[in-house]
Design an enzyme around this catalytic site. Structure first.
Site, short mmCIF file in Angstrom:
data_model
loop_
_atom_site.label_atom_id
_atom_site.label_comp_id
_atom_site.label_asym_id
_atom_site.label_seq_id
_atom_site.Cartn_x
_atom_site.Cartn_y
_atom_site.Cartn_z
N SER A 156 -15.65 22.02 1.12
CA SER A 156 -15.24 22.46 2.97
C SER A 156 -14.99 23.75 2.14
O SER A 156 -13.68 24.01 2.49
CB SER A 156 -14.87 22.18 3.17
OG SER A 156 -14.26 22.94 4.47
N HIS B 177 -19.83 22.90 1.21
CA HIS B 177 -20.27 22.94 2.60
C HIS B 177 -19.67 23.88 3.20
O HIS B 177 -18.54 24.21 3.19
CB HIS B 177 -19.46 20.93 2.93
CG HIS B 177 -19.22 20.67 4.18
ND1 HIS B 177 -20.13 19.97 4.26
CD2 HIS B 177 -18.24 20.85 5.16
CE1 HIS B 177 -20.23 19.08 6.04
NE2 HIS B 177 -19.12 20.02 6.04
N MET C 144 -18.82 26.69 13.62
CA MET C 144 -18.35 27.05 14.81
C MET C 144 -18.75 28.12 15.64
O MET C 144 -18.09 28.84 15.22
CB MET C 144 -16.92 26.88 14.40
CG MET C 144 -16.39 25.26 13.38
SD MET C 144 -14.65 25.06 13.66
CE MET C 144 -14.83 23.60 12.07
N GLY D 141 -7.57 20.00 7.17
CA GLY D 141 -6.15 19.33 7.23
C GLY D 141 -5.38 18.94 7.99
O GLY D 141 -4.48 18.43 8.40
C1 DX5 Z 1 -13.84 19.59 10.68
C2 DX5 Z 1 -15.01 19.88 8.99
C3 DX5 Z 1 -14.39 19.50 7.71
C4 DX5 Z 1 -13.38 19.94 6.98
C5 DX5 Z 1 -12.70 19.03 6.06
O1 DX5 Z 1 -14.04 19.70 11.45
O2 DX5 Z 1 -16.21 19.55 9.50
O3 DX5 Z 1 -15.22 19.96 6.84
O4 DX5 Z 1 -12.94 21.19 6.81
O5 DX5 Z 1 -11.99 19.88 5.68
P1 DX5 Z 1 -10.27 18.26 5.37
O6 DX5 Z 1 -10.39 18.22 3.55
O7 DX5 Z 1 -9.24 19.57 5.24
O8 DX5 Z 1 -10.01 17.21 6.31
ZN ZN Z 2 -18.12 19.69 7.91
#
Ligand code: DX5
Ligand code: ZN
Length: 220
Positions: A11, A36, A40, A148
């Protein structure tokens, strides 16, 4: 029965946005499978990220499938723009509009693969009417909005629920690391989205090797 290869999808929310092209090239060289992209809008979730113009630019530096996770209200308005920018998978939230079925149809009509996802508090049964209409189900294992955060183990049951009803790809997003990735895969996940755990590492290749080693080998 085929041996399953787990798809690893970094991501880029946790990448250095000032060096986005280099960060993507690095995880691609390290052996990741998809990219990914978290989108938002500051309304559906309390955070703002990137949109089609940035995706169009990074599309030029990577040959990997782009897995675009839309955390925006009424996503149907932007499906075409994200596809034009280079999205291969477009995933929308079941809570994001009253026209989820129409949105999924539109994603297919523009030539992309369609995904559906849900917030941790949303019952997994809300996905039932859409399982025949999607290529991917994304199970959120953190509250959407930020990278995170800590993995929510209670969400593992949702993976199992989807696995018994759905033969497409199941992806898991949020708090995935060397300890939690294997739990998700053992419940039936095909795709692991990984943000902070990979981008905080300076050696992404060695992280990936360790991650793959930590996963159970399954076939289905
Ligand atoms: C949260 C996102 C995730 C996030 C994952 O809203 O959809 O894709 O960036 O990040 P980690 O792996 O740090 O939880
Ligand atoms: Zn995501």
């Amino acid at each position: 029965m085929n041996q399953r290869k787990v798809i690893i999808a970094p991501s880029i929310l946790s990448a250095d946005f000032g060096r986005l092209a280099d960060e993507i090239a690095e995880v691609e060289r390290a052996g990741c499978d998809w990219i990914h992209v978290d989108v938002m809008d500051g309304r559906f979730v309390p955070n703002l990220t990137i949109g089609p113009p940035v995706i169009r630019k990074i599309r030029k530096v990577s040959g990997l499938p782009f897995d675009v996770h839309l955390m925006i209200e009424d996503p149907i308005r932007y499906v075409e723009a994200f596809r034009d920018a280079g999205a291969d998978y477009i995933t929308v939230h079941v809570e994001a509009s009253d026209g989820v079925g129409k949105t999924l149809e539109k994603i297919h009509a523009v030539g992309a693969k369609a995904g559906i996802t849900l917030r941790p508090k949303t019952p997994v049964s809300t996905l039932e009417p859409f399982l025949q209409k999607v290529d991917l189900v994304l199970v959120m294992t953190v509250e959407p909005g930020f990278g995170g955060q800590a993995f929510m183990p209670d969400m593992l049951d949702k993976i199992e629920w989807v696995r018994t009803r759905f033969s497409g790809l199941i992806s898991v997003d949020g708090g995935i690391n060397l300890a939690t990735g294997g739990l998700a895969v053992s419940k039936g996940a095909d795709v692991l989205v990984i943000g902070s755990a990979i981008f905080k590492e300076s050696d992404r290749k060695s992280f990936l090797l360790r991650l793959r080693k930590s996963l159970p080998s399954l076939s289905r």
